[in-house]
Design a protein around this motif. Structure first.
Motif, PDB file in Angstrom:
ATOM      1  N   LYS A  86      -9.625  -4.063  -6.712  1.00 26.83           N
ATOM      2  CA  LYS A  86      -9.981  -3.140  -5.621  1.00 26.83           C
ATOM      3  C   LYS A  86      -9.281  -1.793  -5.730  1.00 26.83           C
ATOM      4  O   LYS A  86      -9.738  -0.811  -5.141  1.00 26.83           O
ATOM      5  N   GLY A 125     -11.001   2.001  -6.277  1.00 28.76           N
ATOM      6  CA  GLY A 125     -12.437   1.801  -6.408  1.00 28.76           C
ATOM      7  C   GLY A 125     -12.835   1.032  -7.657  1.00 28.76           C
ATOM      8  O   GLY A 125     -13.998   1.068  -8.077  1.00 28.76           O
ATOM      9  N   GLY A 126     -11.888   0.323  -8.278  1.00 26.55           N
ATOM     10  CA  GLY A 126     -12.177  -0.475  -9.468  1.00 26.55           C
ATOM     11  C   GLY A 126     -11.998   0.253 -10.784  1.00 26.55           C
ATOM     12  O   GLY A 126     -12.099  -0.360 -11.861  1.00 26.55           O
ATOM     13  N   ASN A 127     -11.727   1.570 -10.734  1.00 25.00           N
ATOM     14  CA  ASN A 127     -11.579   2.330 -11.983  1.00 25.00           C
ATOM     15  C   ASN A 127     -10.412   1.849 -12.846  1.00 25.00           C
ATOM     16  O   ASN A 127     -10.562   1.702 -14.072  1.00 25.00           O
TER      17      ASN A 127
END
Length: 376
Positions: free
Chosen positions: A345, A348-350
């Motif tokens: 999480k 944003g998952g980057n």
């Protein structure tokens, strides 16, 4: 009266090239080769130099006297770039280790790239050496890869002829020749082969991923099948196989222990990754057993998910997004309390996608292979 039996080999100039180096050809030059048979000893000598060796690399050269049925590994030689020598000295100082030529390992004849090395070796004469041949195996190692260069023929079908004595020789006592076992010669060039006395301390460390001397075989995601064409697997397995053959053929030493550590990256369930890591280590065990190793001499450690290694990789990275936040999650959130989910999480998952591309492939391995020898 000591009879001197000699064979002089016309000066040779041999250059063995690494075919995949585009910028500058790299190879070993051998000149001034000669072989002398004095009483019961064969004396071998030649001059070694390196061509085009990068300053952060080294070449390990192993001369081998051989026939169709016999092999005798002579003491190794090494040509090293200055940067490589400085880096090794720095690593040893930081880790509090002794020189790689100490700790029960005999000194390697060494020179700095750009300077010639006068290689000499003496071995006890045996009848099979009549009409034997002499070659050198060359392995180049450095910061980025390890590469086996083509073997080079130094002398073929050596005829150790006894000429007529022209004058009496003075009665000088012969020097004592130290006979090295195959294991003692092997550890000069292969750092993953160690004396059995080091086994317990190596296993007790637990931080196997920090041992740069161990071998590693890599796997594709969620796979347990070894693919020779993936990463450096072909070269790694060739080195592992060669070490097993040499130790099994040694009359003085034998394989005492083989330590295999299986590892998996963190994506997926904990139980699945635990099973995956164990199966990867078992595949390497099958590889060794198929080559005649006693299964009872193989010890497996299932590391499961490599969280300690992942933390080190993140800490060393200069380009991972949210690096500090990811380290905080690893340090403070227990695995069973959603550590991986919080990483997924984050940002944003980057960061997680970045780790999937750059870090996780480094962890999908039978993460540690070391071979330990003992006296018979």
């Amino acid at each position: 009266m000591m009879m001197i039996r000699r064979l002089y080999i016309a000066p040779l100039f041999l250059l063995f090239f690494a075919g995949n180096l585009q910028a500058q050809k790299t190879g070993v030059q051998i000149t001034g080769s000669s072989i002398e048979l004095q009483d019961d000893s064969v004396h071998i000598g030649f001059i070694l130099s390196a061509a085009g060796l990068r300053t952060d690399y080294r070449m390990d050269i192993t001369p081998i006297l051989y026939t169709d049925t016999n092999n005798l590994y002579l003491p190794a030689a090494r040509i090293a770039g200055k940067s490589h020598l400085r880096l090794q000295a720095r690593k040893q100082a930081l880790q509090g280790k002794r020189s790689e030529n100490q700790d029960n390992r005999l000194a390697i004849q060494t020179t700095v790239a750009g300077e010639p090395l006068r290689y000499t070796a003496s071995v006890a004469y045996e009848p099979w050496m009549q009409h034997a041949s002499l070659r050198v195996d060359v392995q180049m190692k450095g910061c980025c890869r390890s590469e086996l260069l083509p073997s080079g023929l130094v002398a073929k079908d050596i005829a150790l002829v006894v000429p007529q004595a022209t004058r009496p020789e003075p009665n000088i006592p012969e020097p004592v020749t130290v006979s090295l076992s195959a294991a003692e010669l092997l550890v000069q060039t292969e750092t993953f082969v160690c004396p059995i006395a080091e086994f317990d301390s190596d296993k007790a460390t637990g931080m196997f991923h920090r041992d740069r001397e161990a071998l590693r075989v890599y796997f594709h995601q969620n796979k347990t099948v070894i693919e020779n064409g993936y990463r450096d697997n072909a070269v790694t397995l060739e080195r592992f196989d060669k070490a097993l053959r040499i130790l099994q053929g040694d009359s003085v030493a034998r394989i005492g222990k083989i330590l295999l550590v299986g590892c998996a990256s963190i994506e997926g369930s904990l139980q699945h990754n635990q099973n995956l890591a164990g199966k990867r280590a078992e595949v390497l065990k099958d590889f060794a057993v198929a080559r005649g190793v006693d299964p009872q001499r193989i010890e497996i450690v299932n590391l499961g998910e490599g969280w300690d290694e992942l933390r080190d990789l993140i800490a060393e990275s200069d380009s991972m997004p949210y690096r500090k936040e990811a380290l905080r999650i690893i340090d403070t959130v227990p695995i069973m309390k959603g550590r991986e989910l919080q990483l997924m999480k984050l940002g944003g998952g980057n960061p997680y996608r970045w780790m999937m591309k750059h870090l996780f492939p480094l962890q999908r391995n039978a993460g540690y292979i070391k071979v330990y020898y003992e006296k018979r």
